[in-house]
Design a protein around this motif. Sequence first.
Motif, PDB file in Angstrom:
ATOM      1  N   ILE A   1       0.852  -1.202   0.000  1.00 40.40           N
ATOM      2  CA  ILE A   1       0.000   0.000   0.000  1.00 40.40           C
ATOM      3  C   ILE A   1       0.880   1.241   0.000  1.00 40.40           C
ATOM      4  CG2 ILE A   1      -1.711   1.316   1.326  1.00 40.40           C
ATOM      5  CD1 ILE A   1      -2.840  -1.198  -0.016  1.00 40.40           C
ATOM      6  N   VAL A   2       1.903   1.223   0.835  1.00 46.13           N
ATOM      7  CA  VAL A   2       2.822   2.365   0.919  1.00 46.13           C
ATOM      8  C   VAL A   2       3.518   2.581  -0.427  1.00 46.13           C
ATOM      9  CG1 VAL A   2       4.932   3.216   2.017  1.00 46.13           C
ATOM     10  CG2 VAL A   2       3.161   2.128   3.407  1.00 46.13           C
ATOM     11  N   ASP A   3       3.956   1.500  -1.050  1.00 46.66           N
ATOM     12  CA  ASP A   3       4.643   1.625  -2.346  1.00 46.66           C
ATOM     13  C   ASP A   3       3.733   2.215  -3.412  1.00 46.66           C
ATOM     14  OD1 ASP A   3       6.942   0.580  -1.237  1.00 46.66           O
ATOM     15  OD2 ASP A   3       6.624  -1.444  -2.032  1.00 46.66           O
ATOM     16  N   GLU A   4       2.494   1.727  -3.455  1.00 46.80           N
ATOM     17  CA  GLU A   4       1.540   2.247  -4.444  1.00 46.80           C
ATOM     18  C   GLU A   4       1.265   3.731  -4.204  1.00 46.80           C
ATOM     19  OE1 GLU A   4      -3.037   1.508  -6.035  1.00 46.80           O
ATOM     20  OE2 GLU A   4      -2.182   0.131  -4.559  1.00 46.80           O
ATOM     21  N   ALA A   5       1.067   4.100  -2.940  1.00 48.06           N
ATOM     22  CA  ALA A   5       0.791   5.504  -2.606  1.00 48.06           C
ATOM     23  C   ALA A   5       1.999   6.386  -2.898  1.00 48.06           C
ATOM     24  CB  ALA A   5       0.373   5.614  -1.148  1.00 48.06           C
ATOM     25  N   LYS A   6       3.197   5.895  -2.580  1.00 50.71           N
ATOM     26  CA  LYS A   6       4.413   6.675  -2.848  1.00 50.71           C
ATOM     27  C   LYS A   6       4.574   6.931  -4.341  1.00 50.71           C
ATOM     28  CE  LYS A   6       8.302   5.596  -0.871  1.00 50.71           C
ATOM     29  NZ  LYS A   6       9.396   4.870  -0.198  1.00 50.71           N
ATOM     30  N   THR A   7       4.292   5.912  -5.148  1.00 49.71           N
ATOM     31  CA  THR A   7       4.398   6.068  -6.602  1.00 49.71           C
ATOM     32  C   THR A   7       3.451   7.159  -7.094  1.00 49.71           C
ATOM     33  OG1 THR A   7       5.045   3.755  -6.856  1.00 49.71           O
ATOM     34  CG2 THR A   7       4.167   4.874  -8.808  1.00 49.71           C
ATOM     35  N   LEU A   8       2.211   7.108  -6.613  1.00 51.74           N
ATOM     36  CA  LEU A   8       1.235   8.131  -7.011  1.00 51.74           C
ATOM     37  C   LEU A   8       1.651   9.512  -6.514  1.00 51.74           C
ATOM     38  CD1 LEU A   8      -2.033   6.138  -6.358  1.00 51.74           C
ATOM     39  CD2 LEU A   8      -1.277   7.037  -8.563  1.00 51.74           C
ATOM     40  N   HIS A   9       2.067   9.579  -5.261  1.00 53.55           N
ATOM     41  CA  HIS A   9       2.485  10.858  -4.675  1.00 53.55           C
ATOM     42  C   HIS A   9       3.654  11.453  -5.447  1.00 53.55           C
ATOM     43  CE1 HIS A   9       4.811  13.307  -1.768  1.00 53.55           C
ATOM     44  NE2 HIS A   9       3.607  13.731  -1.410  1.00 53.55           N
ATOM     45  N   ASP A  10       4.656  10.615  -5.722  1.00 49.66           N
ATOM     46  CA  ASP A  10       5.850  11.095  -6.413  1.00 49.66           C
ATOM     47  C   ASP A  10       5.575  11.509  -7.854  1.00 49.66           C
ATOM     48  OD1 ASP A  10       7.214  10.636  -4.078  1.00 49.66           O
ATOM     49  OD2 ASP A  10       8.158   8.771  -4.771  1.00 49.66           O
ATOM     50  N   SER A  11       4.505  10.978  -8.437  1.00 55.22           N
ATOM     51  CA  SER A  11       4.165  11.360  -9.813  1.00 55.22           C
ATOM     52  C   SER A  11       3.180  12.530  -9.852  1.00 55.22           C
ATOM     53  CB  SER A  11       3.607  10.159 -10.575  1.00 55.22           C
ATOM     54  OG  SER A  11       2.389   9.734 -10.019  1.00 55.22           O
ATOM     55  N   GLY A  12       2.941  13.146  -8.691  1.00 59.00           N
ATOM     56  CA  GLY A  12       2.126  14.360  -8.657  1.00 59.00           C
ATOM     57  C   GLY A  12       0.647  14.125  -8.459  1.00 59.00           C
ATOM     58  N   HIS A  13       0.285  13.003  -7.861  1.00 59.06           N
ATOM     59  CA  HIS A  13      -1.123  12.685  -7.630  1.00 59.06           C
ATOM     60  C   HIS A  13      -1.387  12.434  -6.142  1.00 59.06           C
ATOM     61  CE1 HIS A  13      -1.699  12.390 -11.938  1.00 59.06           C
ATOM     62  NE2 HIS A  13      -0.617  11.634 -11.993  1.00 59.06           N
ATOM     63  N   PRO A  14      -1.274  13.480  -5.321  1.00 61.45           N
ATOM     64  CA  PRO A  14      -1.429  13.270  -3.872  1.00 61.45           C
ATOM     65  C   PRO A  14      -2.838  12.840  -3.471  1.00 61.45           C
ATOM     66  CG  PRO A  14      -1.299  15.613  -4.354  1.00 61.45           C
ATOM     67  CD  PRO A  14      -0.993  14.884  -5.632  1.00 61.45           C
ATOM     68  N   TYR A  15      -3.862  13.307  -4.188  1.00 62.72           N
ATOM     69  CA  TYR A  15      -5.227  12.920  -3.833  1.00 62.72           C
ATOM     70  C   TYR A  15      -5.448  11.425  -4.071  1.00 62.72           C
ATOM     71  CZ  TYR A  15      -6.477  17.843  -3.430  1.00 62.72           C
ATOM     72  OH  TYR A  15      -6.542  19.151  -3.047  1.00 62.72           O
ATOM     73  N   GLN A  16      -4.917  10.918  -5.182  1.00 65.06           N
ATOM     74  CA  GLN A  16      -5.044   9.493  -5.460  1.00 65.06           C
ATOM     75  C   GLN A  16      -4.246   8.674  -4.463  1.00 65.06           C
ATOM     76  OE1 GLN A  16      -3.837   9.386  -9.559  1.00 65.06           O
ATOM     77  NE2 GLN A  16      -5.928   9.673 -10.313  1.00 65.06           N
ATOM     78  N   ALA A  17      -3.095   9.182  -4.066  1.00 65.71           N
ATOM     79  CA  ALA A  17      -2.292   8.492  -3.059  1.00 65.71           C
ATOM     80  C   ALA A  17      -3.036   8.412  -1.728  1.00 65.71           C
ATOM     81  CB  ALA A  17      -0.943   9.207  -2.883  1.00 65.71           C
ATOM     82  N   LEU A  18      -3.656   9.497  -1.348  1.00 62.85           N
ATOM     83  CA  LEU A  18      -4.460   9.498  -0.114  1.00 62.85           C
ATOM     84  C   LEU A  18      -5.597   8.503  -0.229  1.00 62.85           C
ATOM     85  CD1 LEU A  18      -5.008  10.650   2.692  1.00 62.85           C
ATOM     86  CD2 LEU A  18      -6.318  12.471   1.587  1.00 62.85           C
ATOM     87  N   ARG A  19      -6.236   8.442  -1.385  1.00 58.14           N
ATOM     88  CA  ARG A  19      -7.347   7.500  -1.605  1.00 58.14           C
ATOM     89  C   ARG A  19      -6.863   6.060  -1.423  1.00 58.14           C
ATOM     90  NH1 ARG A  19     -12.225   7.251  -0.729  1.00 58.14           N
ATOM     91  NH2 ARG A  19     -12.424   9.303  -1.583  1.00 58.14           N
ATOM     92  N   VAL A  20      -5.663   5.741  -1.869  1.00 57.11           N
ATOM     93  CA  VAL A  20      -5.103   4.388  -1.701  1.00 57.11           C
ATOM     94  C   VAL A  20      -5.044   4.051  -0.210  1.00 57.11           C
ATOM     95  CG1 VAL A  20      -3.001   3.000  -1.930  1.00 57.11           C
ATOM     96  CG2 VAL A  20      -3.851   4.325  -3.874  1.00 57.11           C
ATOM     97  N   PHE A  21      -4.545   4.983   0.571  1.00 59.95           N
ATOM     98  CA  PHE A  21      -4.463   4.746   2.018  1.00 59.95           C
ATOM     99  C   PHE A  21      -5.852   4.590   2.634  1.00 59.95           C
ATOM    100  CE2 PHE A  21      -0.166   6.854   1.876  1.00 59.95           C
ATOM    101  CZ  PHE A  21       0.537   5.734   2.282  1.00 59.95           C
ATOM    102  N   LEU A  22      -6.754   5.483   2.293  1.00 52.39           N
ATOM    103  CA  LEU A  22      -8.098   5.439   2.886  1.00 52.39           C
ATOM    104  C   LEU A  22      -8.853   4.191   2.473  1.00 52.39           C
ATOM    105  CD1 LEU A  22      -9.129   9.184   2.533  1.00 52.39           C
ATOM    106  CD2 LEU A  22      -8.236   8.007   4.556  1.00 52.39           C
ATOM    107  N   ASP A  23      -8.735   3.788   1.222  1.00 51.25           N
ATOM    108  CA  ASP A  23      -9.418   2.577   0.760  1.00 51.25           C
ATOM    109  C   ASP A  23      -8.876   1.332   1.452  1.00 51.25           C
ATOM    110  OD1 ASP A  23     -11.055   4.023  -0.923  1.00 51.25           O
ATOM    111  OD2 ASP A  23      -9.896   3.554  -2.742  1.00 51.25           O
ATOM    112  N   SER A  24      -7.604   1.363   1.796  1.00 51.65           N
ATOM    113  CA  SER A  24      -7.011   0.184   2.453  1.00 51.65           C
ATOM    114  C   SER A  24      -7.514   0.028   3.899  1.00 51.65           C
ATOM    115  CB  SER A  24      -5.499   0.264   2.439  1.00 51.65           C
ATOM    116  OG  SER A  24      -5.030   1.211   3.378  1.00 51.65           O
ATOM    117  N   LEU A  25      -8.112   1.057   4.449  1.00 55.70           N
ATOM    118  CA  LEU A  25      -8.622   0.973   5.815  1.00 55.70           C
ATOM    119  C   LEU A  25      -9.947   0.243   5.897  1.00 55.70           C
ATOM    120  CD1 LEU A  25      -7.806   4.567   7.073  1.00 55.70           C
ATOM    121  CD2 LEU A  25      -6.585   2.458   7.611  1.00 55.70           C
ATOM    122  N   ASP A  26     -10.628   0.074   4.775  1.00 60.59           N
ATOM    123  CA  ASP A  26     -11.920  -0.607   4.768  1.00 60.59           C
ATOM    124  C   ASP A  26     -11.798  -2.079   5.040  1.00 60.59           C
ATOM    125  OD1 ASP A  26     -13.304   1.678   4.343  1.00 60.59           O
ATOM    126  OD2 ASP A  26     -13.394   1.425   2.171  1.00 60.59           O
TER     127      ASP A  26
END
Length: 65
Positions: free
Chosen positions: A40-65
Amino acid sequence: MQRNQNPDNDVARSEWISDEQEVARLVEDFVSSDMFPPEIVDEAKTLHDSGHPYQALRVFLDSLD
């Protein structure tokens, strides 16, 4: 017409951060925490580093379900 400027208001405005900056900060906090599995961290980091912080946050939030 002359505008009156309030120096206190200018200081407060200069301390504001954008929504995107706040989301990026949250993502960085989640990345550095031990709350999420590495994939999850790797996927979010990839999105964050490519300029998509909202999508990265969504990855984290979706993983909490």
